[in-house]
Design an enzyme around this catalytic site. Structure first.
Site, PDB file in Angstrom:
ATOM      1  N   GLY A  14       0.804  -1.225   0.000  1.00 16.95           N
ATOM      2  CA  GLY A  14       0.000   0.000   0.000  1.00 16.95           C
ATOM      3  C   GLY A  14       0.833   1.270   0.000  1.00 16.95           C
ATOM      4  CE  LYS A  37       4.846   2.766  -8.738  1.00 16.84           C
ATOM      5  NZ  LYS A  37       5.141   2.425  -7.335  1.00 16.84           N
ATOM      6  CG  ASP A  51       0.335   2.344  -8.017  1.00 16.30           C
ATOM      7  OD1 ASP A  51      -0.896   2.280  -7.787  1.00 16.30           O
ATOM      8  OD2 ASP A  51       1.116   1.396  -7.835  1.00 16.30           O
ATOM      9  CD  GLU A 113       4.126   4.544  -4.756  1.00 20.49           C
ATOM     10  OE1 GLU A 113       3.756   3.401  -5.124  1.00 20.49           O
ATOM     11  OE2 GLU A 113       3.406   5.554  -4.840  1.00 20.49           O
ATOM     12  N   GLY A 114       8.808   3.987  -4.316  1.00 24.44           N
ATOM     13  CA  GLY A 114       9.453   2.869  -4.974  1.00 24.44           C
ATOM     14  C   GLY A 114       8.454   1.952  -5.648  1.00 24.44           C
ATOM     15  N   GLY A 116       7.461  -2.295  -5.756  1.00 25.58           N
ATOM     16  CA  GLY A 116       7.727  -3.544  -5.038  1.00 25.58           C
ATOM     17  C   GLY A 116       8.288  -3.294  -3.657  1.00 25.58           C
ATOM     18  N   PRO A 202      -6.553   2.402   8.849  1.00 25.91           N
ATOM     19  CG  PRO A 202      -8.626   3.424   9.159  1.00 25.91           C
ATOM     20  CD  PRO A 202      -7.156   3.703   9.185  1.00 25.91           C
TER      21      PRO A 202
END
EC number: 6.3.3.3
Length: 223
Positions: A14, A37, A51, A113-114, A116, A202
């Protein structure tokens, strides 16, 4: 500008979900943000990675898709395999140039953001972790709360610490609504990981504006 790399315990932890929650919260707190990304595998019917599109949408700085996602690979498999199929080489020097461009944008915080997990291969001889270490970026870890996450989290943190990078903290992302002993697992990680838990998200279909997470994140940057 403060630049932070977001990694995860595995592919479905996530990372994007947490990144979007952070971007929304940081905006609500008045911070100017930008996101990237560098490498993404898997595209929609229009040829874009979903993403990366979310990062583009929720950052306050307006960037082109190419700026947000320099390497967009078609097949939803490990990026080095998708690149090989497309007869491409993921060049870390290009990633560095694109990061430098990102850091020249008028913003306070950059989220990178990476793809995997932490040791994601970029090719036969390099990993995403190698590039992040070269850039000396502080790291935020997203722990996808599911069976097996304790081992994944502990091993990932060990590798990050071994690299000498600063682990700002981690986020417990509750991706499995039926996970047994979820709170006990979170408490175990809170006891075992030296980096702070910045928040517990959550299970829900869409990330919500979370100023508490954003505030904890900013405080971690200042510490």
């Amino acid at each position: 500008m403060q630049t932070v790399f977001i990694t995860g315990t595995d592919t479905d932890a996530g990372k994007t979900y947490v990144a979007v929650a952070l971007l929304q919260g940081l905006k609500a707190l008045g911070h100017r943000t930008v996101a990237q990304k560098p490498v993404a595998a898997g595209v929609n019917e229009s040829g874009f990675n979903t993403d990366a599109l979310q990062l583009q949408q929720h950052a306050t700085a307006a960037l082109s898709y190419q700026q947000v996602n320099p390497y967009c690979l078609t097949d939803a498999v490990a990026p080095h395999l998708a690149a090989a199929k497309a007869e491409l080489v993921i060049d870390s020097s290009i990633l560095t140039k694109e990061l430098q461009k990102l850091q020249n944008v008028d913003a306070d915080i950059a989220l990178v953001e990476g793809a995997g997990g932490w040791l994601l291969p970029l090719g036969d001889h390099s990993t995403m972790a190698d590039w992040v270490t070269e850039q000396q970026l502080p790291v935020l870890l997203v722990v996808g709360m599911k069976l097996g996450c304790l081992n994944h989290a502990l091993l990932t943190v060990r590798e990050i610490e071994h690299s000498g990078l600063k682990l700002l903290g981690w986020v417990a992302n509750c991706i499995d609504p039926d996970m047994a002993y979820q709170q006990e697992n979170i408490r175990y990680l809170q006891q075992k990981l030296t980096a702070p838990c910045l928040g517990v998200l959550p299970y829900q279909s869409e990330p919500q504006i979370n100023t508490e997470l954003a505030t904890a994140f900013v405080q971690a940057l200042l510490d």
